[in-house]
Design a protein around this motif. Structure first.
Motif, PDB file in Angstrom:
ATOM      1  N   ASP A 101       0.864  -1.185   0.000  1.00  0.00           N
ATOM      2  CA  ASP A 101       0.000   0.000   0.000  1.00  0.00           C
ATOM      3  C   ASP A 101       0.901   1.236   0.000  1.00  0.00           C
ATOM      4  OD1 ASP A 101      -1.816   2.022   0.406  1.00  0.00           O
ATOM      5  OD2 ASP A 101      -2.479   1.339   2.373  1.00  0.00           O
ATOM      6  N   GLU A 113      -0.635  10.443   1.239  1.00  0.00           N
ATOM      7  CA  GLU A 113      -1.991   9.880   1.212  1.00  0.00           C
ATOM      8  C   GLU A 113      -2.353   9.302   2.567  1.00  0.00           C
ATOM      9  OE1 GLU A 113      -5.354   7.254   0.860  1.00  0.00           O
ATOM     10  OE2 GLU A 113      -3.361   6.684   1.498  1.00  0.00           O
ATOM     11  N   GLU A 114      -1.375   8.697   3.218  1.00  0.00           N
ATOM     12  CA  GLU A 114      -1.655   8.016   4.488  1.00  0.00           C
ATOM     13  C   GLU A 114      -1.968   8.981   5.632  1.00  0.00           C
ATOM     14  OE1 GLU A 114      -2.357   5.069   4.553  1.00  0.00           O
ATOM     15  OE2 GLU A 114      -1.291   4.025   2.964  1.00  0.00           O
ATOM     16  N   HIS A 116      -1.533  -2.290   5.955  1.00  0.00           N
ATOM     17  CA  HIS A 116      -0.866  -1.425   6.938  1.00  0.00           C
ATOM     18  C   HIS A 116      -0.068  -2.191   7.987  1.00  0.00           C
ATOM     19  CE1 HIS A 116      -3.117   2.649   6.286  1.00  0.00           C
ATOM     20  NE2 HIS A 116      -2.847   2.036   5.151  1.00  0.00           N
TER      21      HIS A 116
HETATM   22 MN    MN Z   1      -3.156   3.054   3.312  1.00  0.00          MN
END
Ligand code: MN
Ligand code: MN
Length: 459
Positions: free
Chosen positions: A264, A294-295, A436
């Motif tokens: 990811d 993004e996270e 994650h």
């Molecule tokens: Mn993510």
């Protein structure tokens, strides 16, 4: 399957159940390239570096912001070494054809080293961390870690750090509590058992000779100074992250899957890059984006909430004599991000009919969000209808996907920020097991299917 059920039913089927040997070879060969990319790109900075090298190897030139472009031009734009745009200008009239965008992200959950991180206690020296993104903190203890990042020294010199990946390198480590003394810890929830302030990275235990006081810290600082020319104050202008050490590995006797840190969203970033490089089409204008942040909500000047995408699109449009507003209105985007693969070990949180099933292809999510689609870009039936036709034409195997049961939680992607520019956008990417976690798992078949979907989208 009978002719009628074939006609009337929507079913998902594993690519591994239907592909021939030739296709399987292609899937495995592509996965090899991806695993090399993963090993070289553990942070967004490293991913940009690798992406730039790939682009240059294919004749893409560095873009100067604001410069005019013309049909046939192939450029990359390196935004602050953390965010990369790769684009090719097509020959089709851009006001009708729009721009095709694939937007993936290259930041992954990790532990960032704090600004004043070094301390020693009880004959051990540690670095304080502040975790980045949605991690389950208990998963990050008692495993080998590597340190990656950059330090800007007082004089402005920039030094790169990468320790823990080579077999001969030391690794770093976060202590966990032994079970013998965990009576109280066992009573806590998983979220509370390991507090953020206990995620301290063990970096030394050897005191400096002749040094009183914090002699272990002094010794570590001495080594850092010799190796990188840095002092304790230089952590103030540094970005160093602790990430799981080691390379991507095949999973299973049949090697159908890949275990690695940071699938990811590098598992969509790699196809986003290779699709634009491999596509033969020269009519459409195409942009592949590797975004940062993004996270943590796509914030900042390297995240997808930045105006930079619009600036680049508008510059392309103006160069070609087109109205940027009309071009944006005619444009399409695949928000290339991962989804959760249905996991039979945790059946309770998934609704199987609407979950992505491992190896059944790229997962298309009409909507994401949580608590009643909140925070979701809910893509239009019209746009998904268009994609269905494109994928069918190109023989792309894909599946629908929603992230878990309605009331279980949820998540977001960059989709809504790009859709906010008046661009048709939908989420499509690879289903992931243990998303994650320090090491996540994906199917090589889904990786390849995502690459094929991107190719079909831009060809
Ligand atoms: Mn993510
Ligand atoms: Mn993601």
């Amino acid at each position: 399957m009978s002719e009628l059920s074939d006609k009337l039913l929507y079913t998902k089927e594993s690519i591994y159940r239907t592909c021939d040997g030739d296709k399987k070879d292609k899937i495995f060969a592509y996965a090899k390239g991806y695993m090399q990319f993963l090993d070289a790109a553990k942070t967004e900075r490293e991913a940009v570096k690798v992406g730039v090298a790939m682009a240059e190897a294919r004749g893409y030139k560095p873009y100067v912001l604001g410069a005019p472009v013309k049909a046939g031009d192939c450029y990359y734009y390196n935004n602050r070494n953390k965010n990369l745009f790769v684009f090719r200008v097509g020959t089709a009239p851009i006001e009708e054809d729009g721009i095709r965008i694939i937007a993936a992200h290259i930041d992954s959950p990790r532990l960032d080293i704090k600004q004043c991180p070094v301390y020693e206690d009880s004959e051990m020296c540690f670095l304080k961390t502040h975790y980045y993104g949605g991690i389950k903190k208990y998963q990050w203890t008692a495993l080998p870690l590597a340190l990656h990042g950059v330090v800007v020294l007082k004089d402005g010199t920039q030094v790169e750090i990468s320790v823990g990946e080579d077999e001969s390198d030391p690794i770093f480590y976060i202590n966990d509590l032994l079970p013998h003394l965990s009576q109280e810890q066992y009573k806590k929830s998983l979220g509370e058992a390991i507090p953020g302030e206990s995620l301290n990275v063990l970096i030394g235990a050897m005191p400096m000779e002749g040094e009183d006081g914090d002699a272990i810290k002094m010794n570590v600082l001495r080594i850092l100074n010799e190796k990188y020319g840095m002092t304790e104050g230089d952590f103030l202008s540094a970005e160093i992250s602790a990430v799981p050490a080691g390379k991507a590995r095949d999973v299973g006797f049949d090697r159908a899957l890949i275990c690695a840190y940071g699938h990811d969203d590098r598992v969509c970033s790699y196809p986003a890059l290779t699709a634009i490089f491999d596509s033969q089409d020269t009519t459409h204008t195409v942009i592949s984006i590797l975004a940062d942040k993004e996270e943590v909500g796509s914030e900042g000047n390297t995240g997808m909430q930045s105006i930079l995408l619009q600036d680049i699109m508008d510059q392309i449009s103006i160069s070609l004599g087109a109205n940027p507003r009309i071009v944006r209105n005619a444009s399409y985007c695949l928000s290339a991000d991962v989804n959760a693969a249905y996991d039979p070990n945790f059946k309770g949180v998934y609704e199987k009919a609407n979950s992505a099933i491992l190896s059944c292809g790229a997962a298309l999510s009409k909507y994401t969000g949580s608590r009643g689609k909140s925070g979701s870009n809910d893509a239009s039936a019209e746009f998904i209808g268009k994609l269905r036709r494109i994928f069918a034409e190109h023989g792309v195997v894909w599946q629908s996907a929603e992230l878990g049961k309605v009331d279980q939680g949820g998540g977001g992607t960059v989709a809504k920020y790009i859709a906010g520019l008046n661009i048709e956008t939908v989420d499509l990417g690879v289903p992931v097991i243990s998303m994650h976690a320090p090491y996540e798992v994906i199917s090589k078949a889904d990786l390849y299917s995502t690459y094929e979907a991107f190719l079909a989208f831009i060809d």
